[in-house]
Design a protein around this motif. Structure first.
Motif, PDB file in Angstrom:
ATOM      1  N   TYR B 104     -18.796  -3.167  -7.395  1.00 40.39           N
ATOM      2  CA  TYR B 104     -19.258  -3.856  -6.102  1.00 40.39           C
ATOM      3  C   TYR B 104     -18.158  -3.363  -4.820  1.00 40.39           C
ATOM      4  O   TYR B 104     -18.879  -3.156  -3.639  1.00 40.39           O
ATOM      5  CB  TYR B 104     -19.203  -5.292  -6.107  1.00 40.39           C
ATOM      6  N   ARG B 107     -19.076  -0.053  -3.845  1.00 41.79           N
ATOM      7  CA  ARG B 107     -20.429   0.198  -2.984  1.00 41.79           C
ATOM      8  C   ARG B 107     -20.138  -0.507  -1.671  1.00 41.79           C
ATOM      9  O   ARG B 107     -20.642   0.276  -0.674  1.00 41.79           O
ATOM     10  CB  ARG B 107     -21.142  -0.862  -3.846  1.00 41.79           C
ATOM     11  N   MET B 108     -19.207  -1.457  -1.511  1.00 40.88           N
ATOM     12  CA  MET B 108     -19.064  -1.872  -0.181  1.00 40.88           C
ATOM     13  C   MET B 108     -18.138  -0.737   0.854  1.00 40.88           C
ATOM     14  O   MET B 108     -18.249  -0.677   1.885  1.00 40.88           O
ATOM     15  CB  MET B 108     -18.142  -3.158  -0.207  1.00 40.88           C
ATOM     16  N   ARG B 109     -17.711  -0.060  -0.081  1.00 38.89           N
ATOM     17  CA  ARG B 109     -16.542   0.912   0.727  1.00 38.89           C
ATOM     18  C   ARG B 109     -17.430   2.550   0.447  1.00 38.89           C
ATOM     19  O   ARG B 109     -16.870   3.368   0.876  1.00 38.89           O
ATOM     20  CB  ARG B 109     -15.373   1.189  -0.059  1.00 38.89           C
TER      21      ARG B 109
END
Lengths: 299, 372
Positions: B104, B107-109
């Protein structure tokens, strides 16, 4: 009853045998259980007799061409359904579209609102929560009259947009109650976890909260949609020849011409639609959620 | 680069936070060196979780500065601080698989897909969860969930990892294993970490340094050994150790420190004292570790004296004796001093029984200022 009392009476009833089984629960306690059972049975019977039975009667009657022949077992036919005029079908289609859009609008508004209410730690939360319950406390007919007074100058009466807006307004209360309860069931830590991992608050909402809410939202949508489908008093005044929901259509026909077979058939169709949606949701998200959400709504 | 970059020094200066009129955190200042594990230890309500959440950015509106490698980060929102946080209840996303949970933060990065997959594999291996990547968190045991939460917070190479009571949701039996696991993972990755706990044993075993907190304030910052053997305050001594605490007056004779305890006919010698102890004559609390008390059969006082010439010798009575494997813990009712706890190797106290009168030697103590 306090623990001490329980222990004492337990001893009095079955102390000599050493173990406390159900049989030696204190007498008052057992009476309570029995009263509860009787009440539950009575509740179920009443529901069946006053709610389920009349619905079944409507369905049966729809195949027999009129309410007065409902007791006779012969003469089953689809003639009543064949007799349904086009303006009924138009009204049904109109209602489904309007109810559908109203449901979508209500949920799109309710999810962020519930998020703000539950997470925002607002001091006004109780007030807002109470405010959205207002439509339930005021008779729908009153709201209908008020909407008429408001919609006529706005040119919204007797229009698809007007009916949809009216349904959205009335759905909002229900939708917000659902979503507020659902949102309260998603631990804030999950959002915080997402945020510490780099998600913005909105991304946390869409990637974590919304997927967890989805099954509950489907149930909420079902209830709101079915409720919209049969809303009547609210729409009675703002409906018109260009915007006729099926409930208003049936009402005016029954008032003008009596209970015709085609009206019964159309009522039966509304029952089928309701049952179909229930089944659909129960099959896709599971009956467990259905029961759970109904409980959340009451709380 | 085995698991990630080596972190940067974390500096916290004068951190404070209040809720309305209640100040939960006052002037918290400390450093965490790269790769170090620092524990926030204190009783519940001492502000340690508030400190953690403030550092993570989840409680906005605080005073003070937080910087990583000299760069201030306290003005940043929590999603820009690059801090990993492991919640007490793990807070794994139930609708995502283990791999998706771990990925997660990546993915955010916006890590590219391949690099993300490689990192997830690396993290699964680190947590000894190979082959479980496609499971949902609900299908894992408590210990496994805990390890997922840990590597999920480490996967994106945070500058600082925060652990909020990470072991409190586990069964006592499991806790020791998971503790060893976590310590192992932290050592191998050299991940700069702050651990919040109320369990002194957890803090002593796991951390390089301990920030002992009390009522929103720092009581002492020291290594576990220092904190245990040389507590700076009476609170620290009571919270960390199982030591005996007696009150008396500070004596100074040349270079030798000692304490006069009311009721005892001779002063106790003290080899260590906290910096905050006042001049000679000021009131002090003396902490006597259970290991610093020796016993012998009653008629054997001479043996004690010859073995430990500087010891204070008194007589007492055994009011409780408990066998703890390699050692025995005795409660001794010592004349003039009250009940003292003593821990000796089991072989040394063989033959002593409950109720026996014995010779008691107090070898050493540590002096601290008295708390009000």
């Amino acid at each position: 009853m306090t623990g001490g009392e329980f222990q004492e009476s337990g001893k009095a009833f079955g102390g000599s045998r050493g173990t406390r089984t159900r049989a030696n629960l204190p007498g008052r306690f057992r009476t309570g259980i029995r009263i509860g059972r009787i009440a539950l049975t009575a509740y179920v019977l009443l529901m069946l007799a006053l709610l389920a039975l009349p619905i079944v009667l409507v369905v049966v009657a729809s195949f027999q061409g009129g309410m007065e022949v409902a007791s006779r077992p012969d003469g089953w036919s689809l003639s009543a359904y064949e007799a349904i005029p086009t303006n009924y079908w138009d009204a049904l289609w109109f209602t489904i579209r309007s109810a559908f859009w109203a449901t979508i609008c209500a949920l799109v508004l309710a999810v962020p609102a519930a998020w703000g209410l539950v997470r925002g730690n607002l001091r006004e939360r109780r007030f807002v929560s109470a405010l959205v319950l207002l439509p339930d406390a005021v008779p729908s007919i009153t709201l209908g009259i008020a909407l008429l007074a408001l919609f006529v100058p706005l040119g919204l009466s007797n229009s698809f947009a007007g009916i949809t807006v009216a349904l959205t307004v009335i759905s909002l209360a229900m939708a917000l109650r659902f979503t507020e309860a659902l949102m309260g069931g998603v631990p804030e830590e999950l959002e915080q976890a997402a945020v510490t991992m780099g998600a913005s608050r909105v991304t946390a909402l869409t990637t974590v909260v919304l997927p967890l809410l989805a099954p509950g939202l489907a149930i909420a949508a079902l209830f709101v949609f079915v409720h919209n489908l049969v809303t009547f008093e609210l729409l009675l005044f703002i409906a018109g020849p260009r915007a006729t929901p099926i409930s208003v259509q049936l009402f005016s026909d029954i008032v003008d011409r009596g209970v015709l077979p085609q009206a019964i058939a159309m009522s039966a169709i509304l029952v089928y639609v309701g049952i179909a949606f229930h089944t659909l949701v129960a099959m896709t998200v599971g009956a467990r959620y259905l029961a759970g959400s109904a409980m959340a709504r009451k709380g | 680069m085995l698991y990630g970059k080596l972190g940067q020094r974390v500096q916290v200066r004068h951190l404070s936070k209040s809720f309305g009129k209640i100040s939960a955190l006052r002037d918290l200042t400390f450093d965490v060196e790269p790769g170090e594990l620092v524990a926030f230890l204190g009783p519940s309500g001492c502000g340690k979780t508030t400190a953690l959440k403030t550092i993570a950015g989840l409680l906005p509106g605080h005073g003070g500065e937080i910087s990583f490698g000299g760069e201030r980060i306290d003005h940043l929102p929590p999603n820009k601080r690059n801090i990993g946080l492991v919640f007490q209840n793990y807070s794994l996303f139930p609708h995502m698989t283990v791999s998706e949970n771990i990925g997660y933060g990546l993915r955010m990065r916006r890590w590219p897909l391949e690099r993300r997959a490689a990192r997830i594999r690396e993290m699964l291996a680190l947590a000894r969860l190979e082959g479980l990547g496609d499971r949902k968190p609900g299908q894992l045991s408590g210990g496994q969930q805990q390890r997922v939460a840990l590597v999920r917070a480490m996967a994106f190479m945070p500058d600082l990892l925060l652990l909020d009571e990470p072991l409190s949701n586990l069964d006592a039996g499991l806790r020791e294993d998971v503790r060893a696991d976590m310590r192992n993972i932290q050592r191998r990755t050299r991940q700069t970490t702050i651990l919040v706990t109320h369990d002194q044993e957890e803090a002593l075993v796991m951390s390089d340094r301990i920030v002992l907190m009390n009522q929103g304030r720092v009581e002492q910052i020291d290594s576990p050994e220092q904190l245990y053997s040389m507590p700076a305050t009476e609170f620290a001594a009571r919270f960390i150790g199982r030591g005996n605490i007696l009150y008396g007056t500070y004596l100074r004779d040349g270079d030798v420190d000692a304490v006069r305890i009311e009721g005892l006919d001779a002063p106790l010698s003290a080899s260590t004292k906290a910096p905050a102890v006042g001049p000679a004559g000021s009131p002090v609390a003396a902490c006597i570790q259970p290991e610093q008390i020796v016993v012998s059969a009653r008629n054997d006082a001479e043996t004690l004296k010859s073995r430990w010439p500087r010891a204070f010798i008194a007589t007492g009575k055994i009011v409780d004796i408990a066998f703890h494997g390699g050692s025995s813990v005795l409660h001794l009712d010592v004349e003039g001093a009250g009940v003292l706890k003593c821990r000796r190797p089991a072989t040394e106290v063989q033959g002593l029984r409950f109720g026996d009168r014995v010779a008691v030697g107090i070898l050493d103590c540590h002096l601290m200022p008295q708390s009000e």
